[in-house]
Design a protein around this motif. Structure first.
Motif, short mmCIF file in Angstrom:
data_model
loop_
_atom_site.label_atom_id
_atom_site.label_comp_id
_atom_site.label_asym_id
_atom_site.label_seq_id
_atom_site.Cartn_x
_atom_site.Cartn_y
_atom_site.Cartn_z
N ASP A 433 1.45 -20.57 1.69
CA ASP A 433 1.73 -22.03 1.14
C ASP A 433 2.11 -22.79 2.73
OD1 ASP A 433 1.04 -21.83 -1.16
OD2 ASP A 433 3.15 -21.59 -2.16
N LEU A 434 3.26 -22.02 3.52
CA LEU A 434 3.72 -22.85 4.70
C LEU A 434 2.43 -22.84 5.58
CD1 LEU A 434 6.20 -23.78 5.90
CD2 LEU A 434 6.43 -21.43 6.89
N SER A 435 1.57 -22.08 5.83
CA SER A 435 0.44 -22.12 6.80
C SER A 435 -0.50 -23.10 6.21
CB SER A 435 -0.10 -20.85 6.85
OG SER A 435 -1.00 -20.54 5.87
N ARG A 436 -0.73 -23.41 4.93
CA ARG A 436 -1.82 -24.62 4.44
C ARG A 436 -0.81 -25.71 4.96
NH1 ARG A 436 -2.57 -22.08 -1.60
NH2 ARG A 436 -4.36 -20.82 -0.97
N ILE A 437 0.43 -25.88 4.73
CA ILE A 437 0.96 -27.12 4.83
C ILE A 437 1.04 -27.59 6.49
CG2 ILE A 437 3.22 -28.42 4.99
CD1 ILE A 437 4.00 -26.76 2.41
N GLU A 438 1.22 -26.66 7.19
CA GLU A 438 1.33 -26.68 8.72
C GLU A 438 -0.08 -27.05 9.21
OE1 GLU A 438 2.94 -23.34 10.37
OE2 GLU A 438 5.14 -24.08 10.13
N ALA A 439 -1.16 -26.46 8.62
CA ALA A 439 -2.28 -26.88 8.77
C ALA A 439 -2.95 -28.13 8.17
CB ALA A 439 -3.42 -25.69 8.48
N GLY A 440 -2.11 -28.69 7.40
CA GLY A 440 -2.52 -29.92 6.65
C GLY A 440 -3.65 -29.87 5.61
N ARG A 441 -3.62 -28.54 5.07
CA ARG A 441 -4.55 -28.44 4.18
C ARG A 441 -4.23 -28.02 2.58
NH1 ARG A 441 -6.97 -24.44 8.26
NH2 ARG A 441 -6.20 -22.51 7.09
N MET A 442 -2.92 -28.51 2.41
CA MET A 442 -2.51 -28.52 1.20
C MET A 442 -2.18 -29.63 0.38
SD MET A 442 1.64 -27.10 -0.25
CE MET A 442 0.87 -25.40 -0.39
N THR A 443 -2.89 -29.88 -0.82
CA THR A 443 -3.19 -31.16 -1.26
C THR A 443 -2.36 -31.15 -2.56
OG1 THR A 443 -5.47 -31.29 -0.57
CG2 THR A 443 -4.71 -32.79 -2.36
N LEU A 444 -1.45 -32.06 -2.76
CA LEU A 444 -0.48 -32.30 -3.83
C LEU A 444 -1.17 -33.43 -4.73
CD1 LEU A 444 3.01 -32.03 -2.22
CD2 LEU A 444 1.54 -30.13 -2.87
N ALA A 445 -0.87 -33.23 -6.09
CA ALA A 445 -1.19 -34.27 -7.28
C ALA A 445 0.00 -34.74 -7.73
CB ALA A 445 -2.15 -33.32 -8.10
#
Length: 622
Positions: A433-445
């Motif tokens: 999860d942390l790596s997704r956020i740092e890479a800008g690849r986490m999408t929240l609804a």
């Protein structure tokens, strides 16, 4: 032959002569018309306006004579200057002073001479208006009076010439002063634009040429290196005359070549801080030899640019029609000060650009490393999940198997396997999860979420952990059911993290209390415990990844990235997180999110600056 003697006032006379600025000047029609008139009026072949210098007599106008000067020691006019009165020689062959003079003793030699002194300034005789003939002749008093009248006209022409030169000089000074003011103004007001590319140095070099009226100029920066001062030329007038010299000019302009000889004309300036002025470069002791084809250099000026007693640059000019003098250097002082200011600004801008480039390179490198890390963590997480899920599945099968039940000891071992595996799986999920956020690849609804429902679900999930730790959980009071704008899954993940920390770091018989409080258009959710607390000095380290503070060597399970991930998730939902804690008294973590009933539809913008300020203040007051 009797050479003319020097008058008693020779030094003052020469100063007056040189003040007139007539010597070696170009022909002027007014003077030529006067000598033409004199020749016609007196019917002589030659009429001269002669100026007697240190060792020569020079002719401002020469009607009937091809040369422009003759030696003073054989001149007739020298006697007029010495005696300060008119001289008439009706037959030079009969005058013992002149009969063997080389100007007389030849076929077309002088046989008649009549000269009247010229006193245009201060009463000093600077020369004559004279008549010459190749045959003897009478010259009566009336003719002498006429010659005196023409001499008076010559004096008036000389005074007019001087006034014209002074007017021209004033005009040049005015123009140069205007140019200096323009250069200073542009250098001070337009310095930001001048710092781009090579504009600064070309601007200063061309300004220098214009200010001094010079054909050639250079300007450079002095670098104080370990081996000694070196000159880095930034701008130089093109002096090339063949392919080889053009390559040299390109090297100098590029700054690739450093000049280091301290004994040269340039070296005395940049290495020693001397000012070099010469109007006779050919005979200057520091002059080096010029290669064949080099443009001729007649005069030269080299000036150091000094700041705080240290030479930081220099400029040089050559071939000025007006020449160079200490007065030139004094007049250029404002330009010199502007150069020092601009060179310092140039260095500061260059250092800033260098740092920015290093920062850009470091940022690009960090971004590449971050992407590589994220890619690695993502791949690693996926690669670890498969065998880990298999391990957990087999452990569950072993624990629940009925054909061959496990002994009590084996059950404890399988339970340990499952516990460690689940802990490792949680760690992998958090890292992913942390790596997704740092890479800008986490999408929240983001949607309207009931905070009470999320709190109840999280408390229910952690109730067994709380019972095992002998910690009492207290949910929010039974009041209204507020909604916030959030991703429900991630909000539950945040609350689970805060609540599990409050349980794990609590004390036996401790409490965990969840409260809700409205703050304007936001809702604050607080999780307060009665645990060991955190010292104020280490609160700033809480949100650093893999930093577990005092729990590094304890038996309390933890990944060290839960709070880091929590903060990232809250910020992704445009909220804030804070903490207040007291050592041995407990901690209170809080999050704030925008209330759904106050948030415009589809508005994911972060809270305004005023709200952020309030967050900080309340965190410090709590």
């Amino acid at each position: 032959m009797q050479p003319p003697r020097l008058p008693d006032n020779e030094a003052q006379r020469l100063r007056t002569l040189h003040r007139l600025e007539l010597l070696d000047s170009l022909p002027e029609i007014e003077f030529d018309q006067l000598t033409e008139l004199a020749a016609r009026l007196f019917d002589v072949p030659t009429a001269l306006i002669s100026l007697v210098d240190v060792d020569r007599q020079w002719f401002k106008s020469a009607r009937g004579l091809d040369c422009r000067e003759t030696p003073r020691d054989v001149s007739f006019c020298g006697h007029v200057v010495a005696d300060d009165r008119p001289l008439v020689v009706e037959d030079t062959q009969l005058d013992a002073r002149f009969r063997d003079n080389p100007l007389v003793d030849r076929i077309d030699g002088i046989r008649f001479y009549a000269g009247h002194p010229l006193r245009p300034l201060d009463g000093h005789v600077v020369g004559t208006l004279c008549l010459i003939d190749t045959r003897p002749r009478r010259f009566d008093a009336r003719q002498q009076e006429s010659l005196a009248m023409l001499a008076a006209q010559a004096e008036e022409l000389i005074r007019l010439h001087l006034a014209h030169r002074k007017a021209q000089s004033r005009e040049r000074r005015h123009h140069r002063q205007q140019t200096l003011l323009r250069v200073l103004h542009q250098g001070i007001t337009d310095y930001r634009a001048l710092m781009s590319g090579r504009r600064l140095w070309d601007f200063l070099m061309e300004a220098l040429r214009e200010l001094t009226g010079s054909d050639y100029a250079l300007i450079g920066e002095v670098l104080h290196e370990a081996e000694g001062p070196a000159l880095k030329i930034h701008a130089i007038t093109d002096l090339s005359w063949n392919a080889q010299s053009r390559r040299l000019m390109e090297q100098l302009r590029s700054g690739d070549m450093r000049l280091t000889n301290p004994g040269s004309l340039l070296g005395r300036v940049f290495a020693h801080g001397d000012t070099i002025i010469t109007d006779d470069l050919a005979n200057h002791p520091l002059r080096g030899g010029f290669p064949p084809g080099h443009p001729p250099i007649h005069n030269y000026l080299g000036v150091p640019i000094v700041h705080d007693g240290r030479v930081i640059g220099m400029y040089a000019t050559a071939n000025s029609d007006d020449g160079y003098s200490p007065e030139t250097v004094a007049w250029l002082e404002p330009f010199n000060a502007t150069c020092a200011l601009l060179i310092n600004l140039y260095r500061q801008f260059s250092e800033r650009d260098r740092i920015q480039q290093e920062i850009t390179r470091a940022r690009d490198q960090a971004e590449r490393a971050s992407r590589a890390k994220s890619d690695f963590l993502s791949a690693m997480s996926h690669e670890l999940r498969t065998p880990l899920n298999a391990i957990l599945g087999f452990a569950q099968l072993l624990a629940n198997g009925r054909r061959d039940p496990l002994s009590e000891r084996q059950q404890r071992q399988v339970a340990q396997i499952r516990s460690s595996g689940e802990h490792l799986l949680a760690l992998i999920n958090d890292i992913l999860d942390l790596s997704r956020i740092e890479a800008g690849r986490m999408t929240l609804a983001l949607e309207a979420v009931s905070v009470r429902d999320i709190c109840d679900a999280a408390l229910e999930s952690l109730a067994p952990l709380a019972r095992e730790a002998a910690v009492t959980l207290h949910g929010p009071a039974e009041t209204a059911d507020p909604c916030v704008l959030a991703d429900p899954t991630r909000l539950k993940q945040v609350l689970l993290n805060l609540l599990s920390n409050a349980i794990k770091y609590n004390r036996p018989e401790g409490r965990v209390v969840v409260t809700l409080a409205e703050h304007g258009d936001t809702l604050r959710v607080s999780v307060e415990d009665t645990g060991v607390g955190i010292s104020e000095a280490r609160i700033a380290e809480l949100f650093q990844p893999f930093n577990r503070l005092e729990a590094e060597g304890s038996t309390i399970e933890g990944t060290g990235i839960g709070l880091t991930l929590t903060r990232q998730l809250i910020e992704q939902m445009h909220g804030r997180i804070g903490v207040t804690s007291e050592k041995d008294a407990g901690s209170r973590f809080w999050i704030e999110l925008r209330r759904a009933d106050d948030a415009p539809a589809g508005d994911p913008e972060p809270p305004p600056a005023a709200l952020e300020t309030r967050f900080k203040k309340e965190a410090s007051d709590a």
